[in-house]
Write an enzyme that holds these catalytic residues in place. Structure first.
Site, PDB file in Angstrom:
ATOM      1  N   ASP A 351     -23.805  23.629  14.528  1.00 13.94           N
ATOM      2  CA  ASP A 351     -22.905  24.549  13.830  1.00 13.94           C
ATOM      3  C   ASP A 351     -21.673  23.738  13.428  1.00 13.94           C
ATOM      4  O   ASP A 351     -20.926  23.260  14.289  1.00 13.94           O
ATOM      5  CB  ASP A 351     -22.512  25.711  14.747  1.00 13.94           C
ATOM      6  CG  ASP A 351     -21.798  26.826  13.985  1.00 13.94           C
ATOM      7  OD1 ASP A 351     -21.198  26.523  12.935  1.00 13.94           O
ATOM      8  OD2 ASP A 351     -21.844  27.975  14.433  1.00 13.94           O
ATOM      9  N   LEU A 352     -21.479  23.532  12.112  1.00 13.62           N
ATOM     10  CA  LEU A 352     -20.335  22.732  11.654  1.00 13.62           C
ATOM     11  C   LEU A 352     -19.033  23.419  12.047  1.00 13.62           C
ATOM     12  O   LEU A 352     -18.862  24.625  11.835  1.00 13.62           O
ATOM     13  CB  LEU A 352     -20.400  22.539  10.140  1.00 13.62           C
ATOM     14  CG  LEU A 352     -21.602  21.739   9.604  1.00 13.62           C
ATOM     15  CD1 LEU A 352     -21.517  21.608   8.094  1.00 13.62           C
ATOM     16  CD2 LEU A 352     -21.680  20.371  10.252  1.00 13.62           C
ATOM     17  N   ASP A 394     -23.840  27.311   7.738  1.00 16.36           N
ATOM     18  CA  ASP A 394     -23.636  25.951   8.248  1.00 16.36           C
ATOM     19  C   ASP A 394     -24.360  25.741   9.574  1.00 16.36           C
ATOM     20  O   ASP A 394     -23.965  24.904  10.383  1.00 16.36           O
ATOM     21  CB  ASP A 394     -22.140  25.660   8.405  1.00 16.36           C
ATOM     22  CG  ASP A 394     -21.456  26.647   9.353  1.00 16.36           C
ATOM     23  OD1 ASP A 394     -22.098  27.654   9.720  1.00 16.36           O
ATOM     24  OD2 ASP A 394     -20.295  26.410   9.722  1.00 16.36           O
TER      25      ASP A 394
END
Length: 476
Positions: A351-352, A394
């Site tokens: 998860d960015l 993301d």
């Protein structure tokens, strides 16, 4: 000659031709129909009293008549025992440049005491019947030829239906053409319009003294007649016919054809066949090659559509990572494989951390570019067997075959270290730094189902994200 007179009276009423001979092969009588059948002048020629040999010379039997079954009776000694009962023959004769077919029935005549006294022949023009027979025979041969051609094409289609790439379809077409077309050289080419090149995909090893061109032929495809017009080009004789500007063969005899392979009305490839024998490329041969080209173009087009559909069904179109559907299908197979073989695997969840900030600062277009660059970064950092997928936004997941918990932790550390030093450079030379929260889960150790693995991976991911967030707050 009483019986002979009776026969003459009877035969005078029939429309067929007839002629009578005595025991010495002397012509006794005949009718006008006989003269007409043989194309003889009914008024200017008198045959009565002539020998049969004189008649044969007159009608040029040695050149213009072909006996289809034995024609002349055996020598007759004047007795019924040695004379044939009846002799049927069919002869053909050229008359005014046309073939005439004549059925001839020869019947001996005997006196009351059984003595052979002569013979008579009935001649019938059966040209129309024979022409119809020949026509039917030709139609039957054409039908059998068509059936054989369809059978071969059916086998060819079955072969290419099982192929999964274009090169194999082209190769199958080459073999099929080699088996069914007489050729000294066969080349199958595709066209790269971007580089302005026509490249040879596959080719038949030259037979005889034939020049073979290189694997890559450079010229402007738009100047090629076949590519421009999307029509076959046939040269039956290279010494007589107009040849293409890209004619490559130095031979002084022979001919060639070039047939387009088209997709959606645009030429994408060519079949080029050369034969040292001039006038070999008849309409039948050209049509056969055109049928082959149309067949492979249909199946290559279908293959492209299938691959495109498969791509969009399994791949995220933005990043070209696999999509969630494919990843979960792969996970199910990996769980089954691990259960059978007592194997192990792990998953990584990503998860960015700062993706929302990038979108807010640079816009969604740069956000999309950032996601692509991140996937490319993962492809460079991970093994080729690792399956990278985008779950949405993301969020990403990677399946790590044959990787235990220790291996998964090492990979997380490796990615974290590489990402820390990685500079993502945009088109305007702006630099973006990325960080990501990660979690892992290992089969059996953390669960046996997909849901179990997701749950454990998410817990570890959010634990890392919480830790990063706490450090950011502490640093302010």
């Amino acid at each position: 000659m009483e019986k002979l007179d009776i026969c003459k009276n009877v035969l005078s009423n029939i429309p067929d031709g007839f002629i009578f001979y005595d025991t010495n092969n002397t012509i006794i009588d005949y009718n006008e129909a006989f003269m007409e059948i043989y194309g003889l002048d009914k008024k200017g020629i008198e045959l009565r009293g002539s020998k049969a040999s004189d008649l044969f010379k007159l009608i040029k039997v040695d050149k213009s008549i072909k006996t289809l079954v034995p024609f002349f009776p055996k020598k007759i000694n004047g007795d019924a025992e040695n004379a044939p009962k009846q002799l049927k023959t069919i002869i053909s004769r050229k008359l005014n440049h046309k073939v005439k077919y004549i059925r001839r029935i020869t019947t001996p005549i005997y006196n009351d005491d059984g003595k052979y006294s002569g013979r008579f022949c009935i001649l019938t023009d059966i040209t129309e019947v024979k022409e119809n027979e020949n026509k039917l025979k030709k139609q039957k041969e054409e039908l059998l030829s068509t059936q054989e051609r369809l059978r071969k094409f059916n086998d060819f289609i079955k072969k290419i239906q099982g192929e999964i790439n274009e090169e194999d379809i082209y190769h199958d077409a080459l073999i099929f053409l080699k088996q069914n077309v007489k050729a000294n050289q066969i080349l199958i080419k595709n066209i790269d319009f971007d580089s302005q090149r026509v490249n040879i995909v596959t080719s038949l090893k030259p037979v005889g003294d034939v020049f073979i061109e290189s694997k890559e032929v450079t010229h402007n495809p738009s100047l090629c007649y076949i590519i421009r017009e999307n029509k076959p080009f046939t040269v039956k004789d290279i010494n007589e016919d107009y040849t293409c500007r890209y004619h490559i063969y130095p031979q002084k005899s022979g001919g060639y054809i070039c047939v387009p392979i088209s997709f959606n009305s645009r030429v994408q490839g060519l079949i080029h066949i050369f034969n040292l024998e001039k006038d070999y490329f008849t309409d039948e041969v050209v049509n056969f090659v055109v049928d082959v080209a149309n067949t492979i173009s249909s199946y290559i087009m279908a293959l492209k559509v299938y691959k495109e559909a498969h791509f969009y069904a399994t791949v995220d179109p933005l990043t070209e990572a696999f999509n969630r559907r494919f990843a979960e299908s792969f996970l199910e197979k990996e769980i089954a494989r691990a259960g059978r073989n007592k194997a192990i695997f792990s998953i990584l969840m990503f998860d960015l951390d700062n993706f929302k900030d990038i979108n807010d600062k640079y816009g969604h277009k740069i956000g999309d570019i950032t996601l692509k660059m991140f996937v490319n970064f993962l492809k460079e950092s991970l093994r080729s067997c690792d399956v990278i997928s985008r779950f949405g936004g993301d969020e990403f997941m990677v399946i790590l075959p044959d990787t235990d918990a220790g291996g998964a932790k090492s990979i997380i550390k490796k990615i974290k270290d590489e990402l820390k030093n990685k500079k993502f450079i945009l088109e305007d030379d702006a630099i973006i730094n990325l960080s990501t929260s990660m979690g892992f889960a290992t089969y059996l150790e953390d669960g046996k189902t997909i849901d179990d693995l997701y749950l454990k991976g998410d817990k570890r991911l959010y634990k890392m994200k919480k830790s990063i967030h706490s450090k950011l707050l502490a640093g302010r």
